[in-house]
Scaffold this motif. Structure first.
Motif, PDB file in Angstrom:
ATOM      1  N   ALA A 220      43.742 -44.783  -1.844  1.00  0.00           N
ATOM      2  CA  ALA A 220      44.107 -43.433  -1.418  1.00  0.00           C
ATOM      3  C   ALA A 220      43.167 -42.397  -2.035  1.00  0.00           C
ATOM      4  O   ALA A 220      42.773 -41.422  -1.386  1.00  0.00           O
ATOM      5  N   PHE A 221      42.807 -42.626  -3.312  1.00  0.00           N
ATOM      6  CA  PHE A 221      41.875 -41.717  -3.981  1.00  0.00           C
ATOM      7  C   PHE A 221      40.515 -41.716  -3.284  1.00  0.00           C
ATOM      8  O   PHE A 221      39.914 -40.658  -3.056  1.00  0.00           O
ATOM      9  N   ALA A 222      40.030 -42.906  -2.938  1.00  0.00           N
ATOM     10  CA  ALA A 222      38.738 -42.996  -2.247  1.00  0.00           C
ATOM     11  C   ALA A 222      38.804 -42.291  -0.901  1.00  0.00           C
ATOM     12  O   ALA A 222      37.868 -41.565  -0.513  1.00  0.00           O
ATOM     13  N   SER A 223      39.907 -42.471  -0.166  1.00  0.00           N
ATOM     14  CA  SER A 223      40.045 -41.819   1.135  1.00  0.00           C
ATOM     15  C   SER A 223      40.091 -40.305   0.978  1.00  0.00           C
ATOM     16  O   SER A 223      39.471 -39.573   1.751  1.00  0.00           O
ATOM     17  N   GLY A 224      40.826 -39.820  -0.026  1.00  0.00           N
ATOM     18  CA  GLY A 224      40.899 -38.370  -0.257  1.00  0.00           C
ATOM     19  C   GLY A 224      39.587 -37.782  -0.699  1.00  0.00           C
ATOM     20  O   GLY A 224      39.299 -36.598  -0.457  1.00  0.00           O
ATOM     21  N   SER A 225      38.757 -38.611  -1.340  1.00  0.00           N
ATOM     22  CA  SER A 225      37.448 -38.127  -1.804  1.00  0.00           C
ATOM     23  C   SER A 225      36.503 -37.812  -0.651  1.00  0.00           C
ATOM     24  O   SER A 225      35.448 -37.204  -0.866  1.00  0.00           O
ATOM     25  N   PHE A 384      25.626 -39.665  -4.536  1.00  0.00           N
ATOM     26  CA  PHE A 384      26.358 -39.091  -5.667  1.00  0.00           C
ATOM     27  C   PHE A 384      26.186 -39.978  -6.903  1.00  0.00           C
ATOM     28  O   PHE A 384      25.840 -39.495  -7.993  1.00  0.00           O
ATOM     29  N   THR A 385      26.433 -41.264  -6.738  1.00  0.00           N
ATOM     30  CA  THR A 385      26.360 -42.202  -7.861  1.00  0.00           C
ATOM     31  C   THR A 385      24.952 -42.257  -8.446  1.00  0.00           C
ATOM     32  O   THR A 385      24.756 -42.217  -9.672  1.00  0.00           O
ATOM     33  N   LEU A 386      23.942 -42.312  -7.560  1.00  0.00           N
ATOM     34  CA  LEU A 386      22.553 -42.417  -8.024  1.00  0.00           C
ATOM     35  C   LEU A 386      22.106 -41.137  -8.730  1.00  0.00           C
ATOM     36  O   LEU A 386      21.413 -41.189  -9.757  1.00  0.00           O
ATOM     37  N   SER A 387      22.479 -39.976  -8.192  1.00  0.00           N
ATOM     38  CA  SER A 387      22.044 -38.718  -8.808  1.00  0.00           C
ATOM     39  C   SER A 387      22.704 -38.522 -10.165  1.00  0.00           C
ATOM     40  O   SER A 387      22.059 -38.072 -11.122  1.00  0.00           O
ATOM     41  N   GLN A 388      24.002 -38.877 -10.278  1.00  0.00           N
ATOM     42  CA  GLN A 388      24.681 -38.770 -11.576  1.00  0.00           C
ATOM     43  C   GLN A 388      24.031 -39.707 -12.599  1.00  0.00           C
ATOM     44  O   GLN A 388      23.790 -39.325 -13.749  1.00  0.00           O
ATOM     45  N   THR A 389      23.746 -40.925 -12.161  1.00  0.00           N
ATOM     46  CA  THR A 389      23.106 -41.896 -13.064  1.00  0.00           C
ATOM     47  C   THR A 389      21.713 -41.422 -13.464  1.00  0.00           C
ATOM     48  O   THR A 389      21.290 -41.567 -14.624  1.00  0.00           O
ATOM     49  N   VAL A 409      29.506 -35.202 -18.739  1.00  0.00           N
ATOM     50  CA  VAL A 409      29.814 -34.747 -17.369  1.00  0.00           C
ATOM     51  C   VAL A 409      29.228 -35.713 -16.352  1.00  0.00           C
ATOM     52  O   VAL A 409      29.911 -36.153 -15.415  1.00  0.00           O
ATOM     53  N   ASN A 410      27.957 -36.052 -16.524  1.00  0.00           N
ATOM     54  CA  ASN A 410      27.294 -36.938 -15.555  1.00  0.00           C
ATOM     55  C   ASN A 410      27.833 -38.362 -15.609  1.00  0.00           C
ATOM     56  O   ASN A 410      27.928 -39.031 -14.577  1.00  0.00           O
ATOM     57  N   THR A 411      28.197 -38.819 -16.793  1.00  0.00           N
ATOM     58  CA  THR A 411      28.767 -40.162 -16.911  1.00  0.00           C
ATOM     59  C   THR A 411      30.096 -40.251 -16.176  1.00  0.00           C
ATOM     60  O   THR A 411      30.350 -41.220 -15.445  1.00  0.00           O
ATOM     61  N   ALA A 412      30.929 -39.221 -16.367  1.00  0.00           N
ATOM     62  CA  ALA A 412      32.213 -39.194 -15.651  1.00  0.00           C
ATOM     63  C   ALA A 412      31.992 -39.186 -14.154  1.00  0.00           C
ATOM     64  O   ALA A 412      32.639 -39.926 -13.396  1.00  0.00           O
ATOM     65  N   GLY A 413      31.062 -38.348 -13.708  1.00  0.00           N
ATOM     66  CA  GLY A 413      30.763 -38.271 -12.272  1.00  0.00           C
ATOM     67  C   GLY A 413      30.240 -39.585 -11.732  1.00  0.00           C
ATOM     68  O   GLY A 413      30.622 -40.023 -10.638  1.00  0.00           O
ATOM     69  N   ALA A 414      29.353 -40.252 -12.497  1.00  0.00           N
ATOM     70  CA  ALA A 414      28.769 -41.520 -12.044  1.00  0.00           C
ATOM     71  C   ALA A 414      29.825 -42.612 -11.935  1.00  0.00           C
ATOM     72  O   ALA A 414      29.872 -43.360 -10.949  1.00  0.00           O
ATOM     73  N   VAL A 415      30.692 -42.704 -12.952  1.00  0.00           N
ATOM     74  CA  VAL A 415      31.722 -43.748 -12.953  1.00  0.00           C
ATOM     75  C   VAL A 415      32.695 -43.557 -11.799  1.00  0.00           C
ATOM     76  O   VAL A 415      33.028 -44.513 -11.070  1.00  0.00           O
ATOM     77  N   ILE A 416      33.151 -42.307 -11.601  1.00  0.00           N
ATOM     78  CA  ILE A 416      34.119 -42.047 -10.535  1.00  0.00           C
ATOM     79  C   ILE A 416      33.475 -42.249  -9.169  1.00  0.00           C
ATOM     80  O   ILE A 416      34.067 -42.854  -8.266  1.00  0.00           O
ATOM     81  N   SER A 417      32.246 -41.771  -9.000  1.00  0.00           N
ATOM     82  CA  SER A 417      31.554 -41.920  -7.708  1.00  0.00           C
ATOM     83  C   SER A 417      31.325 -43.392  -7.393  1.00  0.00           C
ATOM     84  O   SER A 417      31.498 -43.828  -6.241  1.00  0.00           O
ATOM     85  N   PHE A 418      30.939 -44.156  -8.406  1.00  0.00           N
ATOM     86  CA  PHE A 418      30.728 -45.593  -8.207  1.00  0.00           C
ATOM     87  C   PHE A 418      32.043 -46.279  -7.827  1.00  0.00           C
ATOM     88  O   PHE A 418      32.067 -47.147  -6.941  1.00  0.00           O
ATOM     89  N   THR A 419      33.123 -45.879  -8.481  1.00  0.00           N
ATOM     90  CA  THR A 419      34.435 -46.450  -8.165  1.00  0.00           C
ATOM     91  C   THR A 419      34.819 -46.164  -6.716  1.00  0.00           C
ATOM     92  O   THR A 419      35.290 -47.057  -5.992  1.00  0.00           O
TER      93      THR A 419
END
Length: 608
Positions: A220-225, A384-389, A409-419
């Protein structure tokens, strides 16, 4: 296109020094670069409920913590792209960040994903807006494809007129949509506070629900994203801003993030409190508007502005695609034509190609591209994942002041985007598997294009170690079809070049005609050698090519250059061309690809 029609549609050409006048202020930039992100409010909350409804209406309260998770990801992305804006003020976004910090291959994955995503942005947005219109007017449903194509053509034309002009027109519907949703959320919250909405419509927060698991919540989180698509557009389009461009782009990004957060959370909360369940024929926003205002003016105002912004969300693609294409073209991964500014100082080739590719996507899917939304979303979350990384690598390598906070900030963004990306592949593989096909194809195309440009550069580069072979003289061949002023004009030109030898070549299909032509030629041009060729299979190209090969072989022994001078008459009116054989064009097209043969066309303009 005729010049008058082009001027009417696109406007007068602009001088290069007028480029500054085509830059965007923050108000206009917010409208045209945020339309994609803001429009996702119309379907993002609904995507969450579509997953939760598989368990039951009692699970709808989970939409609130899921929405908080989406807002956390939004905050991480906004802060990250703000850092990217200042770190890479010339634009390029995820492509430039990934390329410079992770390497060429990750950069191309990000760039290729975004190029496809912007095409999907246009196709999906226009199709969704068209569906909203035809839902209100069912009689138009059979014309979905035609209406969608017309909208693409209109938006493409508007963007060809220039960034400033398109922004001036498209800003109004975007801000009307924002106003409409704020009114909806404001009135809805007021009615809740006043006790006009029954608390029995929704399940209290914390109610245990059987069947809820971590996997479903992540799904559901992925769909809402999917509501976060378009967030990266501002970082790609920094060159479109007025100076100071990075500062203005950063402020616009923050404003977009704030608007998106308020609208998204407001719609999610109202949907939860009203107990709204997703229905195939009616959107969640439509149900909220109907319960809040009834089916009166405000209801249709909200529906109308929603349909408009869904269509105009395509404009984000038109703003970001050309600039991303410029960066890829400068690195020689796509054709150089994308770096050329048009009459109105916009990158018109990128705008036109985006419009054509979007139409090419709409036609086979018959304007129904809903099932492309997951592909559309995963195409954003990969960059998103690549730019954060990439930004993580940058901070670890450079360690500027305050780098630890930026890294977090970027680590959080990368982990969530990858998920989110992984969840899309796990839960919607049937809809997103094509990304595993088109990305390798795009990367291969990038590789082939760059290889070609390198080969061309190596062959064109001047090297002192390779002295040019001197040309001793010219052997000129003039294909002739008859005794005309056109031929006379070409022969006079050939003689003026001081050639070693001028040879007229005539190809005939009948032997009697061949002999007669030779006799007439001797009387008309006795000083010019004529070679008559008989072609029993009625081909001009084949016997002419054989003669050229023979002459070229002999001429190369003495360093002589073979030149073919082609006579061609130009009719006064363009449509007259269809009345005449285009033998000269065929000969020229064939000979241009032959090595060591120079081809020259001598035009003879007719006066009537």
């Amino acid at each position: 296109m005729p010049s008058s029609i082009k001027r009417f549609l696109i406007g007068r050409p602009l001088k290069s020094n007028e480029l500054g006048e085509q830059k965007l202020n923050k108000t206009k930039a917010l409208a045209i670069l945020s339309s994609d992100a803001l429009s996702s409010v119309a379907y993002g909350p609904e995507q969450i409920l579509l997953v939760l409804v598989t368990v039951g209406a009692a699970a709808f309260w989970y939409s609130l913590p899921i929405a908080i998770g989406v807002l956390v990801l939004l905050t991480a992305l906004i802060l990250s792209y703000r850092q990217i804006i200042f770190a890479y003020p010339h634009g390029g976004g995820a492509y430039v960040v990934s390329k410079e910090n992770l390497g060429i291959f990750p950069g191309l994955v990000a760039g290729g994903s975004l190029l496809v995503d912007y095409i999907l942005t246009v196709a999906v947005s226009v199709s969704a807006g068209t569906d909203a219109i035809t839902s209100a007017f069912p009689g138009l449903h059979a014309h979905n494809v035609a209406i969608a194509v017309i909208f693409v053509v209109l938006i493409t034309t508007l963007n060809l007129r220039g960034v400033t002009e398109s922004a001036s027109i498209l800003a109004y519907p975007v801000y009307l949509f924002v106003l409409a949703l704020f009114l909806l959320i404001g009135v809805g919250l007021y009615r809740i506070a006043a006790g006009d909405v029954s608390p029995a419509l929704h399940t209290p927060v914390g109610t245990p629900v059987a069947g809820i698991g971590l996997f479903l919540l992540l799904r559901a989180f992925a769909s809402g994203s999917s509501a976060l698509t378009g967030v990266e557009a501002i970082s790609n389009a920094i060159p479109n801003f007025k100076e100071p461009a990075p500062s203005n782009a950063a402020k616009t990004l923050i404003a977009m993030g704030a608007l998106l957060a308020l609208l998204f959370s407001g719609i999610v909360y109202l949907a939860y409190y009203y107990g709204i369940a997703p229905r195939e024929e009616v959107t969640v926003v439509s149900q909220i508007a109907e319960q809040t205002f009834g089916r009166g003016f405000m209801y249709f105002f909200i529906q109308g502005t929603t349909a408009l912004i869904l269509i105009l969300a395509a404009n984000t693609g038109y703003s970001a695609f050309p600039l991303l294409a410029v960066n890829l073209a400068k690195d020689k991964f796509i054709p150089r034509m994308f770096t050329i500014r048009g009459d109105r100082l916009g990158y018109s080739n990128g705008i036109l190609i985006l419009g054509l590719l979007s139409i090419a996507l709409i036609l086979p899917f018959k304007g129904r591209t809903e099932h492309l939304i997951p592909l559309y979303a995963v195409g954003v979350f990969i960059p998103f994942t690549l730019s954060q990384t990439g930004m993580m690598v940058k901070w670890i390598r450079e360690k500027p002041e305050g780098w630890i906070a930026k890294l977090i900030v970027n680590t959080a963004g990368a982990v969530i985007s990858f998920t989110v990306t992984i969840m899309f592949f796990l839960t919607k593989f049937g809809q997103v598997w094509t990304v595993l096909v088109f990305l390798p194809v795009i990367l291969y195309m990038f590789h082939r294009i760059r290889k070609h440009y390198r080969a061309v550069g190596e062959q064109l580069r001047l090297t002192p170690s390779e002295p040019a072979v001197p040309i001793e003289g010219n052997v000129i061949l003039v294909p002739v079809a008859g005794l005309t002023r056109v031929v006379e004009n070409s022969l006079n030109y050939a003689k003026s070049l001081g050639a070693y030898q001028v040879i007229a070549v005539h190809v005939s299909f009948e032997r009697e005609e061949n002999e007669q032509f030779e006799q007439e030629w001797k009387r008309w041009q006795p000083d010019v050698r004529l070679v008559s060729l008989y072609s029993p299979y009625r081909s001009i190209i084949q016997p002419l090519t054989k003669l050229i090969d023979t002459v070229q072989h002999k001429a190369s022994e003495s360093n002589y250059q073979v030149t073919v001078v082609i006579p061609q008459f130009i009719p006064k009116k363009g449509w007259h061309n269809v009345l005449h054989n285009q033998s000269s064009l065929l000969i020229r097209a064939h000979l241009l690809y032959r090595r060591n043969v120079i081809v020259t066309t001598v035009p003879y303009h007719l006066k009537k």
